[in-house]
Design a protein around this motif. Sequence first.
Motif, PDB file in Angstrom:
ATOM      1  N   ILE A 230     -32.483   7.877 -50.169  1.00 11.03           N
ATOM      2  CA  ILE A 230     -31.215   7.141 -50.175  1.00 11.03           C
ATOM      3  C   ILE A 230     -31.500   5.656 -50.351  1.00 11.03           C
ATOM      4  CG2 ILE A 230     -29.967   8.820 -48.757  1.00 11.03           C
ATOM      5  CD1 ILE A 230     -30.467   7.000 -46.338  1.00 11.03           C
ATOM      6  N   GLY A 231     -30.455   4.895 -50.629  1.00  7.57           N
ATOM      7  CA  GLY A 231     -30.610   3.453 -50.796  1.00  7.57           C
ATOM      8  C   GLY A 231     -30.904   3.036 -52.216  1.00  7.57           C
ATOM      9  N   GLY A 232     -30.725   3.949 -53.188  1.00  2.00           N
ATOM     10  CA  GLY A 232     -30.976   3.605 -54.572  1.00  2.00           C
ATOM     11  C   GLY A 232     -29.902   2.698 -55.137  1.00  2.00           C
ATOM     12  N   THR A 233     -30.309   1.709 -55.934  1.00  2.30           N
ATOM     13  CA  THR A 233     -29.402   0.753 -56.572  1.00  2.30           C
ATOM     14  C   THR A 233     -29.735   0.651 -58.051  1.00  2.30           C
ATOM     15  OG1 THR A 233     -30.818  -1.173 -56.263  1.00  2.30           O
ATOM     16  CG2 THR A 233     -29.371  -0.582 -54.420  1.00  2.30           C
ATOM     17  N   ALA A 234     -28.954  -0.153 -58.764  1.00  6.69           N
ATOM     18  CA  ALA A 234     -29.278  -0.424 -60.164  1.00  6.69           C
ATOM     19  C   ALA A 234     -30.645  -1.077 -60.284  1.00  6.69           C
ATOM     20  CB  ALA A 234     -28.212  -1.325 -60.785  1.00  6.69           C
ATOM     21  N   PRO A 355     -36.869  -3.602 -61.432  1.00  5.68           N
ATOM     22  CA  PRO A 355     -36.831  -3.481 -62.898  1.00  5.68           C
ATOM     23  C   PRO A 355     -35.423  -3.336 -63.459  1.00  5.68           C
ATOM     24  CG  PRO A 355     -37.707  -1.479 -61.877  1.00  5.68           C
ATOM     25  CD  PRO A 355     -37.637  -2.512 -60.802  1.00  5.68           C
ATOM     26  N   GLY A 356     -34.524  -2.703 -62.718  1.00  2.24           N
ATOM     27  CA  GLY A 356     -33.150  -2.567 -63.190  1.00  2.24           C
ATOM     28  C   GLY A 356     -32.418  -3.891 -63.206  1.00  2.24           C
ATOM     29  N   TYR A 357     -32.635  -4.703 -62.183  1.00  2.00           N
ATOM     30  CA  TYR A 357     -32.023  -6.026 -62.161  1.00  2.00           C
ATOM     31  C   TYR A 357     -32.603  -6.910 -63.272  1.00  2.00           C
ATOM     32  CZ  TYR A 357     -30.044  -4.892 -57.566  1.00  2.00           C
ATOM     33  OH  TYR A 357     -29.348  -4.324 -56.523  1.00  2.00           O
ATOM     34  N   LEU A 386     -25.941 -19.395 -60.655  1.00  2.00           N
ATOM     35  CA  LEU A 386     -25.247 -18.134 -60.410  1.00  2.00           C
ATOM     36  C   LEU A 386     -26.184 -17.191 -59.676  1.00  2.00           C
ATOM     37  CD1 LEU A 386     -24.549 -18.756 -63.823  1.00  2.00           C
ATOM     38  CD2 LEU A 386     -22.682 -17.303 -63.032  1.00  2.00           C
ATOM     39  N   ARG A 387     -25.594 -16.289 -58.898  1.00  2.00           N
ATOM     40  CA  ARG A 387     -26.370 -15.272 -58.194  1.00  2.00           C
ATOM     41  C   ARG A 387     -25.781 -13.901 -58.489  1.00  2.00           C
ATOM     42  NH1 ARG A 387     -29.855 -17.678 -54.870  1.00  2.00           N
ATOM     43  NH2 ARG A 387     -29.356 -19.782 -54.138  1.00  2.00           N
ATOM     44  N   LEU A 388     -26.661 -12.952 -58.748  1.00  2.00           N
ATOM     45  CA  LEU A 388     -26.228 -11.572 -58.929  1.00  2.00           C
ATOM     46  C   LEU A 388     -25.952 -10.965 -57.566  1.00  2.00           C
ATOM     47  CD1 LEU A 388     -25.876  -9.220 -61.002  1.00  2.00           C
ATOM     48  CD2 LEU A 388     -28.203  -8.538 -60.390  1.00  2.00           C
ATOM     49  N   ILE A 389     -24.755 -10.411 -57.387  1.00  2.00           N
ATOM     50  CA  ILE A 389     -24.438  -9.724 -56.135  1.00  2.00           C
ATOM     51  C   ILE A 389     -24.120  -8.268 -56.435  1.00  2.00           C
ATOM     52  CG2 ILE A 389     -23.648 -11.824 -55.005  1.00  2.00           C
ATOM     53  CD1 ILE A 389     -20.802 -10.836 -55.331  1.00  2.00           C
ATOM     54  N   ASP A 390     -24.454  -7.416 -55.486  1.00  6.37           N
ATOM     55  CA  ASP A 390     -24.355  -5.965 -55.645  1.00  6.37           C
ATOM     56  C   ASP A 390     -23.902  -5.409 -54.301  1.00  6.37           C
ATOM     57  OD1 ASP A 390     -24.735  -3.267 -56.071  1.00  6.37           O
ATOM     58  OD2 ASP A 390     -26.839  -3.413 -56.682  1.00  6.37           O
ATOM     59  N   ARG A 391     -22.580  -5.215 -54.122  1.00  7.96           N
ATOM     60  CA  ARG A 391     -22.021  -4.821 -52.834  1.00  7.96           C
ATOM     61  C   ARG A 391     -21.046  -3.660 -53.005  1.00  7.96           C
ATOM     62  NH1 ARG A 391     -25.437  -7.884 -51.627  1.00  7.96           N
ATOM     63  NH2 ARG A 391     -25.333  -9.812 -50.401  1.00  7.96           N
ATOM     64  N   PRO A 456     -20.917  -1.224 -58.616  1.00 11.87           N
ATOM     65  CA  PRO A 456     -22.288  -1.019 -58.132  1.00 11.87           C
ATOM     66  C   PRO A 456     -22.802   0.372 -58.485  1.00 11.87           C
ATOM     67  CG  PRO A 456     -20.905  -1.954 -56.411  1.00 11.87           C
ATOM     68  CD  PRO A 456     -19.986  -1.528 -57.514  1.00 11.87           C
ATOM     69  N   VAL A 457     -24.104   0.496 -58.530  1.00 12.51           N
ATOM     70  CA  VAL A 457     -24.759   1.795 -58.741  1.00 12.51           C
ATOM     71  C   VAL A 457     -25.431   2.198 -57.444  1.00 12.51           C
ATOM     72  CG1 VAL A 457     -26.608   3.002 -59.976  1.00 12.51           C
ATOM     73  CG2 VAL A 457     -25.144   1.372 -61.194  1.00 12.51           C
ATOM     74  N   ARG A 458     -25.161   3.422 -56.978  1.00 13.59           N
ATOM     75  CA  ARG A 458     -25.837   3.966 -55.805  1.00 13.59           C
ATOM     76  C   ARG A 458     -26.294   5.391 -56.126  1.00 13.59           C
ATOM     77  NH1 ARG A 458     -25.790  -0.564 -55.062  1.00 13.59           N
ATOM     78  NH2 ARG A 458     -25.156  -1.783 -53.239  1.00 13.59           N
ATOM     79  N   TRP A 459     -27.606   5.589 -56.063  1.00 15.54           N
ATOM     80  CA  TRP A 459     -28.168   6.886 -56.407  1.00 15.54           C
ATOM     81  C   TRP A 459     -28.999   7.448 -55.255  1.00 15.54           C
ATOM     82  CZ3 TRP A 459     -33.447   7.208 -56.155  1.00 15.54           C
ATOM     83  CH2 TRP A 459     -34.175   6.019 -56.291  1.00 15.54           C
ATOM     84  N   SER A 460     -29.154   8.760 -55.274  1.00  9.48           N
ATOM     85  CA  SER A 460     -30.002   9.460 -54.300  1.00  9.48           C
ATOM     86  C   SER A 460     -30.818  10.512 -55.039  1.00  9.48           C
ATOM     87  CB  SER A 460     -29.147  10.150 -53.224  1.00  9.48           C
ATOM     88  OG  SER A 460     -28.311   9.242 -52.541  1.00  9.48           O
ATOM     89  N   LEU A 461     -31.941  10.887 -54.451  1.00  9.61           N
ATOM     90  CA  LEU A 461     -32.703  12.060 -54.893  1.00  9.61           C
ATOM     91  C   LEU A 461     -32.513  13.137 -53.837  1.00  9.61           C
ATOM     92  CD1 LEU A 461     -35.981  10.388 -56.221  1.00  9.61           C
ATOM     93  CD2 LEU A 461     -34.195  11.492 -57.583  1.00  9.61           C
ATOM     94  N   VAL A 462     -32.075  14.322 -54.246  1.00  9.37           N
ATOM     95  CA  VAL A 462     -31.627  15.349 -53.318  1.00  9.37           C
ATOM     96  C   VAL A 462     -32.333  16.664 -53.630  1.00  9.37           C
ATOM     97  CG1 VAL A 462     -29.604  16.498 -52.332  1.00  9.37           C
ATOM     98  CG2 VAL A 462     -29.364  14.212 -53.337  1.00  9.37           C
ATOM     99  N   SER A 463     -32.973  17.240 -52.621  1.00  6.51           N
ATOM    100  CA  SER A 463     -33.657  18.528 -52.811  1.00  6.51           C
ATOM    101  C   SER A 463     -32.659  19.675 -52.703  1.00  6.51           C
ATOM    102  CB  SER A 463     -34.758  18.688 -51.760  1.00  6.51           C
ATOM    103  OG  SER A 463     -34.192  19.015 -50.501  1.00  6.51           O
ATOM    104  N   PRO A 464     -32.989  20.837 -53.286  1.00  7.76           N
ATOM    105  CA  PRO A 464     -32.094  21.991 -53.196  1.00  7.76           C
ATOM    106  C   PRO A 464     -31.823  22.427 -51.761  1.00  7.76           C
ATOM    107  CG  PRO A 464     -33.758  22.338 -54.890  1.00  7.76           C
ATOM    108  CD  PRO A 464     -34.163  21.107 -54.131  1.00  7.76           C
TER     109      PRO A 464
END
Length: 487
Positions: A230-234, A355-357, A386-391, A456-464
Amino acid sequence: MAIRSHRTRALVAGALLWIAGCSEPETGPIVVSAIGGPPELVNPNLKRLDAASAFLIEAVGQGLVQFDATGQVQPALAQSWIVSDDGLRYTFRLARLRGPDGEPITAEQVTERLQAVMSRASSNALKSQLGVIEDIEAMTDDVLEISLKSPRPNFLQLLAQPEMGILLDGQGTGPLRIAGAADGAVRLEPPEGDEDDGAAEPEGPRILLRGEPAALAVARFSRGLADLVIGGTAGNLPIARAAEPDAAALRFDPVAGLFGLIFTSDEGWLAAPEVRRALSMAIDRTELVTALGVPELQPRTSLVPDGIEDLPQPGQPAWAADPLPMRREQARQLVETALEGEEPPPLRVAVPEGPGYRLVFAHLRRDWRAIGLRVERVAAGEAADLRLIDRVAPAALAGWYLRRFTCDRSAICDPEADRLLAAARIEMWTAGRQTLMAAADRRLTDATPFIPITAPVRWSLVSPRLTGFQLNAFSRHLPETLVAPAP
């Protein structure tokens, strides 16, 4: 298309080599890797929560309510609640739960903790949104009442956030407890039953929670040593893609919020609203969003997204429907006029590591070079224009977006918008509040304190194994929701 680079693949490969030396975890507990620092049971009024600490507080320090797997509000410390017909009073009845001292949790204790969130000394991330609260009062040992200044849609979503978790004497209030540490992870277990009540073996998930850098978290999952990341972002999405996970494993929550650039000063050449608008006009949002490669992600030019109940039609800038070549030509002319023939200084953009930012910055640099500007990337903590914000937005409330740009919080603001927002906070009628919100939104859209890009982008890796995991609008995934109950 997936985002990859030799540098990112090398980072993941190195992490895989490090992880290869780790022993297999014991079977049974759900292993969760949260991207960030080690999990800490911190006071959210004093320190902002990262992914690991937010998960920990949700597990062991629940609030009055919480989110279920789909992002709907459900009971937690409060077993039930009643909302008055006028929407101004929320009356909560507490469940009969025991605190860390073994004594029943009382409404007075919960009231004190909630009042502390709004105190002058608090730096809780939700504090600005809780100004709608008129009073919090313990009515009996197990009943408390929250009174609002005006009705507020989706108010319970705020109370369900981990920042509203109740900690007593630095310890949690359930549903899980911290049972020690193992292999660098915090072990979470259900509390022991009360023998006097004839309680059976405690039921509930058993979790091993660790916080670690994205490359290690992804590598651990790739080797089958973690069930959930958990906690994945762009910013760290390319690291997940470089590991080439199964398509079913990489999941994207449909979150809303702010992803874009905030101006840091109202002085210099960027003080002119037309220059700020020029910077926003020049961005090719469609190409940038396509490069991120996130399903359903859409470009955005409005400060507030669509679908917010108290702002049904968010304002769009006048140029939003113009084709990109026309916008860029207009932007170039606006910048040249503002500079009066002088050489523009380099535009400094603070971008977090990841790397995504860096990919986002590369697109911005290209787009702004197209209108004659030099652009430099600086670290997140350095002086910048300027500052990039991701909320991620904690609730579907227009005020969360608009109040981010009041004059006490933003270098670029509009005092009249502040006045309108203050009036909206106490407006009793829905139509009146929507009118005030729309007027504030329009003024801020014209002032351009923020350059929106997308959600915002929020991703997870999820097992079966995690049969109960579901995507939701707040990217909140509580331990007890991860595995679906047996039929």
